[in-house]
Scaffold this active site. Structure first.
Site, mmCIF file in Angstrom:
data_model
loop_
_atom_site.group_PDB
_atom_site.id
_atom_site.type_symbol
_atom_site.label_atom_id
_atom_site.label_comp_id
_atom_site.label_asym_id
_atom_site.label_seq_id
_atom_site.Cartn_x
_atom_site.Cartn_y
_atom_site.Cartn_z
ATOM 1 N N CYS A 174 -1.097 3.645 -6.604
ATOM 2 C CA CYS A 174 -1.895 2.933 -5.597
ATOM 3 C C CYS A 174 -2.043 1.500 -6.074
ATOM 4 O O CYS A 174 -2.269 1.260 -7.276
ATOM 5 C CB CYS A 174 -3.265 3.598 -5.446
ATOM 6 S SG CYS A 174 -4.425 2.678 -4.397
ATOM 7 N N CYS A 184 0.857 -1.188 0.000
ATOM 8 C CA CYS A 184 0.000 0.000 0.000
ATOM 9 C C CYS A 184 0.889 1.233 0.000
ATOM 10 O O CYS A 184 1.692 1.420 0.918
ATOM 11 C CB CYS A 184 -0.900 -0.011 1.235
ATOM 12 S SG CYS A 184 -1.949 1.448 1.420
#
Length: 265
Positions: free
Chosen positions: A186, A75
């Site tokens: 992302c 992440c």
């Protein structure tokens, strides 16, 4: 003492990190994998750094309790908020984190104009600013926060009209600037690559870091003689939200149905 047969723990705010998990499985098929999706707290991109750090510490503790020999922070937002603290918290554990692919994008661009799709948290982070200072001083970088996109992907809507309309709106400023290279900042975003391909010029390079993270994990494990060999165990999955919701989405994003446990931390 970690052993070669121990599993690799991977976690993300939601199912986005499955894009990284797929790359790890492809490159290191002998590694047993543990995956935690913190879906009850998604998206991280709009949360405070302190909140994200607390979640990462709880999940990291859980994965180590499951016997993980290494942790992959799949992440970008969590890396920006918590990677340094996690390395201090787990000095004995190999931690592989990720960050937007600014360096390869700066090298790849032909016209010196790079676009970035990422969460608000990533784009506002000191870590991202440092990446720009270090690797992008000679190129123009145009950033676009993407509120709502993670939620569309979490719902499994990779091709629908709502996702298409959202992506068209998010891409418009980057395309107007004439960027020839696009960073997917992302881990959720690689899942909409097929749709992206319909909305951007064919010659635009699209760069994400999933494969690079898998290579880095391989280097880290190899350097410490922790690479597994033989048959990997069946991957194990947990979610902090409803297991049945993640079980519904796994065939779409992971490629096969799996049983999902309930994470309570």
């Amino acid at each position: 003492m970690a052993v070669e047969s121990a599993a690799v723990g991977v976690f993300d705010s939601g199912v986005g990190g499955l894009s990284v998990l797929r790359e790890i499985r492809a490159r290191l098929p002998s590694e047993s994998l543990l995956y935690v999706a913190d879906n009850a707290h998604v998206p991280y991109g709009e949360k405070s750094a302190e909140y994200i750090r607390e979640r990462c510490e709880r999940i990291g503790d859980f994965l180590l309790e499951q016997g993980a020999k290494a942790l992959v922070l799949a992440c970008n937002t969590a890396t920006a908020a918590a990677a340094a603290e996690l390395r201090e918290r787990y000095p004995q554990v190999q931690l592989v984190a990720m960050e937007p692919a600014v360096k390869p994008a700066a090298a790849a661009t032909r016209n010196g104009r790079v676009g970035v799709l990422a969460t608000t948290g990533t784009l506002k982070s000191a870590r991202f600013a440092a990446l720009l200072d270090r690797f992008a001083s000679d190129v123009q970088v145009f950033t676009q926060p993407c509120p709502g996109l993670v939620e569309r992907i979490e719902a499994g809507d990779l091709y629908g009209p709502q996702t298409r309309a959202l992506l068209e709106r998010l891409l418009a400023p980057i395309l107007e600037q004439g960027c020839d290279t696009l960073i997917l900042g992302c881990t959720h975003y690689p899942f909409v690559k097929p749709l992206l391909a319909e909305l951007i010029p064919a010659e635009m390079a699209v760069i994400d870091t999933g494969a690079a993270v898998a290579r880095q994990l391989e280097r880290v494990l190899s350097a410490r003689a922790l690479l597994a060999s033989g048959q990997a165990a069946t991957p194990r999955f947990w979610t902090s939200a409803l297991p049945e919701e993640m079980e519904r989405i796994l065939p779409i994003l992971w490629g096969s149905p799996e049983s999902v446990g309930k994470l309570v931390v």
